[in-house]
Design a protein around this motif. Sequence first.
Motif, mmCIF file in Angstrom:
data_model
loop_
_atom_site.group_PDB
_atom_site.id
_atom_site.type_symbol
_atom_site.label_atom_id
_atom_site.label_comp_id
_atom_site.label_asym_id
_atom_site.label_seq_id
_atom_site.Cartn_x
_atom_site.Cartn_y
_atom_site.Cartn_z
ATOM 1 N N ALA A 57 3.232 1.557 14.052
ATOM 2 C CA ALA A 57 2.423 2.512 13.279
ATOM 3 C C ALA A 57 1.214 2.942 14.092
ATOM 4 N N LYS A 113 3.697 7.098 7.148
ATOM 5 C CA LYS A 113 4.749 6.326 7.801
ATOM 6 C C LYS A 113 4.673 6.445 9.316
ATOM 7 N N ILE A 127 1.322 -2.663 6.189
ATOM 8 C CA ILE A 127 2.467 -1.955 6.754
ATOM 9 C C ILE A 127 3.737 -2.652 6.274
ATOM 10 N N VAL A 181 2.395 2.835 5.975
ATOM 11 C CA VAL A 181 1.057 2.248 5.960
ATOM 12 C C VAL A 181 0.338 2.657 4.688
#
Length: 387
Positions: free
Chosen positions: A287, A299, A332, A338
């Motif tokens: 991420a 995402k 996450i 996230v």
Amino acid sequence: MTMPTIRTPGATALLTALSLTACSGSSSTPTPKPTPQPTPTLMFTTVDTIAGQVGVRGSKDGPGSAATFNYPVGLAATGAAGATNGEVLLYIAGLTENIRYAQVGYAGDPVGTAIGRGESGSVDGDATTAKVRAPQGIAVGYDSPAYEAYAYWTEDDSCVVRKLTAYPLNGNRKAVTVAGQPYACGAADGPVASAKFNRPVGIVANTRTGEVFVADTGNRTLRRIYGAAVSTLAGVAGQSGSADGVGGAARFTAPSGLAMDRQENLYVTDYVTVRRITATGEVSTVAGTPGTTGFRNGKGSEAQFGRLSGIAVDENGTVYVADTGNHCIRRIIPDGTVSTAAGLCGVAGAADGNINAATFDEPVGLAYHGKRLYVSDSTSQTIRRIR
């Protein structure tokens, strides 16, 4: 678990599994394919302070509410020895030049000193003679056959990895250098006594294999200590970047916090991204976008972080990171999405209470144990709990 150096104010394998048994049908009827089940996600509701006094710097031991810290950074959590009601032992590293502990769940949540005299130095010895200098990351190891928790920690100024040889309340405890030479910073692999690190920060121990992994921040590499040798797992010393790849093909910008999941994958915070490293050294980005600082949930590369420090992973594979720059804790889930786990991102403070109203002030260390998150809230000088 795990985090940048703060020098001035402001600044194994347990897997949750679902067992699905298909019922037998007739020979002409195919067995239905099981419906995929979502990975459970812990939903926290409350933040509270378990040790330290907001805004008060010091090194005072005692009941949690009376104890003081000086920019606590590294944090590790484990079950307390002899626990009968889920009591937790926290190891705490910070600028008090020693390793502290907090006994969470006991009367008053007492805080004590595990090792170090409060005098700066990187000197091995017992509880009365050992000195500690600028400890950063800290991780839990276990001693066999007693299987009592002890701690590994990094000292970025002196460029070494050290450990506590016994449970912190054990009178025989000592500080011992595991790898590196005090103040001989560099980038050498090889025997532990001659290996060199450059301002190491994050650290995690694989309690199944005995391996210890280190985020060697100054060298921009991930290092491995196993037996009597140090090797480089991923990255190339002195080469900065964000490339994914295997081993020496990968690049890191500023690896700091380090954690391991139940499948023994490593997760590292790399300034504004979260990276994953497999046992074979394959690095991928989970991420965040390299070079992009900000705040955005989403995402994968859609997400943005302020400045990442500590990291922890729960039994469901959910990763939590201390977003130091945004003053909050981010989550996450395994598909890379996230979200905000706790705190008001962008708002600095030390307010306890509801998960959506609580505030943090530059959280750094992060540890997970018993469905709780523990946070070293560095600039508020406190240790917080998310539950």
